[in-house]
Design an enzyme around this catalytic site. Structure first.
Site, PDB file in Angstrom:
ATOM      1  N   HIS A  12      41.673   3.949 -88.072  1.00 21.14           N
ATOM      2  CA  HIS A  12      41.205   3.026 -87.051  1.00 21.14           C
ATOM      3  C   HIS A  12      40.128   3.711 -86.214  1.00 21.14           C
ATOM      4  O   HIS A  12      40.023   4.925 -86.218  1.00 21.14           O
ATOM      5  CB  HIS A  12      42.374   2.594 -86.146  1.00 21.14           C
ATOM      6  CG  HIS A  12      43.071   3.763 -85.530  1.00 21.14           C
ATOM      7  ND1 HIS A  12      44.184   4.346 -86.099  1.00 21.14           N
ATOM      8  CD2 HIS A  12      42.805   4.494 -84.414  1.00 21.14           C
ATOM      9  CE1 HIS A  12      44.573   5.376 -85.368  1.00 21.14           C
ATOM     10  NE2 HIS A  12      43.748   5.486 -84.346  1.00 21.14           N
ATOM     11  N   HIS A  41      34.557   7.263 -84.131  1.00 22.35           N
ATOM     12  CA  HIS A  41      35.047   8.081 -85.229  1.00 22.35           C
ATOM     13  C   HIS A  41      36.398   7.563 -85.709  1.00 22.35           C
ATOM     14  O   HIS A  41      37.158   6.958 -84.957  1.00 22.35           O
ATOM     15  CB  HIS A  41      35.163   9.552 -84.807  1.00 22.35           C
ATOM     16  CG  HIS A  41      36.225   9.801 -83.799  1.00 22.35           C
ATOM     17  ND1 HIS A  41      36.058   9.517 -82.463  1.00 22.35           N
ATOM     18  CD2 HIS A  41      37.474  10.300 -83.928  1.00 22.35           C
ATOM     19  CE1 HIS A  41      37.161   9.826 -81.812  1.00 22.35           C
ATOM     20  NE2 HIS A  41      38.051  10.302 -82.681  1.00 22.35           N
TER      21      HIS A  41
END
Length: 190
Positions: free
Chosen positions: A42, A127
């Protein structure tokens, strides 16, 4: 409960990234890394940590407003990087990063307004963590392999509040389990 706001990539995106990560796991030294499972991939927008159950309804209401105020936007997984001299290896993003950053800022502000202690504000860096290591190390081979990767572009259409259930068994390699406890359509769609 231990929660965070996130963008969850669709299955076809995690499958594409999975092919690259499977190749990374065959590189020398990969067995010294703790690789995150696909179910845990995620883009964290705001990490809230342990939040009192009594604050979750207010946080959820504020995140719903954040989602309504933010339009859907294109995003793709691209390239990679590292934090902490190789202690965290991640896949990066491309697309409408300005809107992703805005969504992250709004998710953090929503928590502050709901009374969730947030600590110091950090500039958002998109990220998706794919591996961690207890030791600093040379991850250039991993970064080189990630450099050429660009996944398919998808339209981010929702904001999720995710609960992180930490491992309790003490079994080496056991992963946290993530569970979306709230999902809100961006731009009020859906």
């Amino acid at each position: 409960m231990r929660v965070f706001a996130a963008v969850l990539p669709p299955d076809e995106v995690t499958r594409e990234l999975g092919v690259v990560v499977d190749a990374l796991r065959k590189l020398p030294g990969a067995d010294g890394m703790r690789w995150t499972g696909r179910a845990g991939w995620h883009f964290t927008l705001a990490f809230y940590g342990e939040v009192d159950d009594g604050l979750v309804p207010e946080l959820s209401a504020r995140l719903e407003r954040v989602a309504r105020r933010t339009g859907a936007f294109p995003l793709a997984v691209r390239g990679g990087g590292q934090f902490g001299h190789g202690r965290a290896l991640w896949a990066g993003a491309e697309g409408d990063l300005a809107t992703l950053r805005l969504l992250a800022d709004r998710a953090e502000a929503a928590a502050r307004k709901a009374g969730v202690p947030m600590g110091e504000h950090r500039r958002y860096k998109a990220h998706l963590t794919i591996a961690r290591s207890r030791e600093a190390g040379d991850v250039r081979a991993y970064l080189d392999a990630l450099a050429g990767f660009t996944g398919r572009t998808w339209t981010v259409g929702e904001l999720a509040l995710v609960r992180s259930n930490l491992p309790t068994s003490g079994v080496p390699g056991e992963q946290p389990r993530y569970e979306a406890v709230g999902r809100w359509a961006l731009g009020g769609a859906g």
